[in-house]
Design an enzyme around this catalytic site. Sequence first.
Site, short mmCIF file in Angstrom:
data_model
loop_
_atom_site.label_atom_id
_atom_site.label_comp_id
_atom_site.label_asym_id
_atom_site.label_seq_id
_atom_site.Cartn_x
_atom_site.Cartn_y
_atom_site.Cartn_z
N SER A 174 -3.89 -2.96 1.78
CA SER A 174 -2.82 -2.59 0.88
C SER A 174 -3.22 -3.13 -0.49
O SER A 174 -3.43 -4.33 -0.65
CB SER A 174 -1.51 -3.20 1.37
OG SER A 174 -0.57 -3.15 0.34
N ASP A 224 4.13 5.97 1.07
CA ASP A 224 5.54 5.58 1.11
C ASP A 224 6.37 6.23 0.02
O ASP A 224 7.42 6.81 0.29
CB ASP A 224 5.68 4.05 1.02
CG ASP A 224 5.34 3.39 2.35
OD1 ASP A 224 5.36 4.08 3.39
OD2 ASP A 224 5.05 2.18 2.34
N ASP A 240 8.01 -7.55 -4.01
CA ASP A 240 8.27 -6.53 -5.03
C ASP A 240 9.68 -5.98 -4.97
O ASP A 240 10.29 -5.69 -5.99
CB ASP A 240 7.21 -5.42 -4.94
CG ASP A 240 5.86 -5.90 -5.43
OD1 ASP A 240 5.84 -6.79 -6.31
OD2 ASP A 240 4.82 -5.42 -4.95
N ARG A 262 6.33 -5.69 -12.46
CA ARG A 262 7.59 -5.21 -11.84
C ARG A 262 8.77 -5.17 -12.80
O ARG A 262 9.49 -4.17 -12.82
CB ARG A 262 7.91 -6.05 -10.59
CG ARG A 262 6.80 -6.03 -9.54
CD ARG A 262 6.23 -4.66 -9.31
NE ARG A 262 5.23 -4.61 -8.26
CZ ARG A 262 4.42 -3.59 -8.06
NH1 ARG A 262 4.47 -2.53 -8.85
NH2 ARG A 262 3.54 -3.62 -7.07
N1 ARG Z 1 1.53 -10.89 -3.25
C1 ARG Z 1 1.40 -10.35 -4.56
C2 ARG Z 1 2.68 -10.51 -5.33
O1 ARG Z 1 3.70 -10.73 -4.72
C3 ARG Z 1 0.87 -8.97 -4.58
C4 ARG Z 1 1.60 -7.93 -3.80
C5 ARG Z 1 1.05 -6.63 -4.19
N2 ARG Z 1 1.11 -5.58 -3.25
C6 ARG Z 1 0.08 -5.15 -2.51
N3 ARG Z 1 0.19 -4.03 -1.92
N4 ARG Z 1 -1.02 -5.83 -2.35
O2 ARG Z 1 2.70 -10.46 -6.53
#
Ligand code: ARG
Length: 400
Positions: free
Chosen positions: A177, A16, A126, A97
């Site tokens: 992912s 991406d 995110d 983040r």
């Molecule tokens: N759900 C988790 C959060 O919002 C992790 C998201 C991370 N992304 C991934 N590609 N697994 O903090």
Amino acid sequence: MGRAKKVVLAYSGGVDTSVCIPYLMHEWGVEEVITLAADLGQGEELKPIQEKALRCGAVESLVEDVTKTFVKDYAFPAICANTLYDNRYPLSTALARPLIAKLLVDAAAKYGADAVAHGCTGKGNDQVRFDVSIMALNPELKVLAPAREWGMSREEAISYGEKFGIDFPVKKSSPYSIDKNLLGRSIEAGPLEDPMTEPPEEVYEMTKAIADTPDEPEYVEIGFEHGIPVSLNGDRLDPVALVSQLNAIAGKHGVGRIDMIENRVVGIKSREIYETPALLVLIQAHRDLESLTLTADVTQYKRGIEQTYSQLIYQGLWYSPLKQALDAFIAQTQERVTGTVRLKLFKGNAMIVGRQSDNSIYTPDLATYGADDQFDHKAAEGFIYIWGLPTRVWSQSVKS
Ligand code: ARG
């Protein structure tokens, strides 16, 4: 007229964010894309990522090692707040983040960019964390999120990239992912989307399966000063070394796996797997040391603050005024949280087996059942008479 002239893009080297580079230039008229990859101790060689960005068309490719800042200024405050979102997730991804957002905003100022960009889709947390953090740090800065608008499937995104000569090496394509940094790994999608499917062993990297853990327990001692972890088994360590070493020890004993159904900010429930060995052990130990050094009312009141604080981090409000105000409360409570906690790691468990502090308010003379008991038992009678009075009055009234 394009949407922006010069853009700093948060870059991971994945499909991406790589496709974002030609997309920003060819679809949205951006003249220059500068990529920024944050080294958060994910244990990945970032050199190839840096070169890849240039091959994808970036004019400049920045890599910033912020592992120490990440642990010291983002993870440790969270440990002081014993943060567990939905009572379980220690926010290993979420904490990164606001830091990445800060790097983007700083780079935009330094390079004179009129926008920053990220590769998040419209379904996740995110995007919320990036966008809100960026607007908090620089309300005037534009945020571009191509993947939220382009409507391409993964396959379409790959062929779009190929049109611009971006090769996506045919490594064994993973259905998952994954996001990782020094604090842990977050794994979702693929077979995990069925909440009843047990995570295949292959999703884990930092933690051993119970069947493969040592048959002997291992003890660890964690030292804290004012709530901050400072030592492991008596050795004073810098924040990064402490977390890495504890990750290895706890992971070896299968400590730190989480399998949960999570409530995303955008209203979706998602099935998430985490492995965060050190972070979970540190939170558990820290909470225990608080129980030795803080009064009952502060400890109990702080629980509510901790829940709010966990939600703030999860929901992207790291740079919000409420977060700042709660920081002041938490900092005040940590003044006397200094001491050592002893844990026993064994077969996926981290059991607390001891704690010690010069600031302990545990009073043996009052607690003991032995002969040297100093507690005034007679005083309990009068206390209970008054304590129970409202309840007695109530009962008499409803019975008559
Ligand atoms: N759900 C988790 C959060 O919002 C992790 C998201 C991370 N992304 C991934 N590609 N697994 O903090």
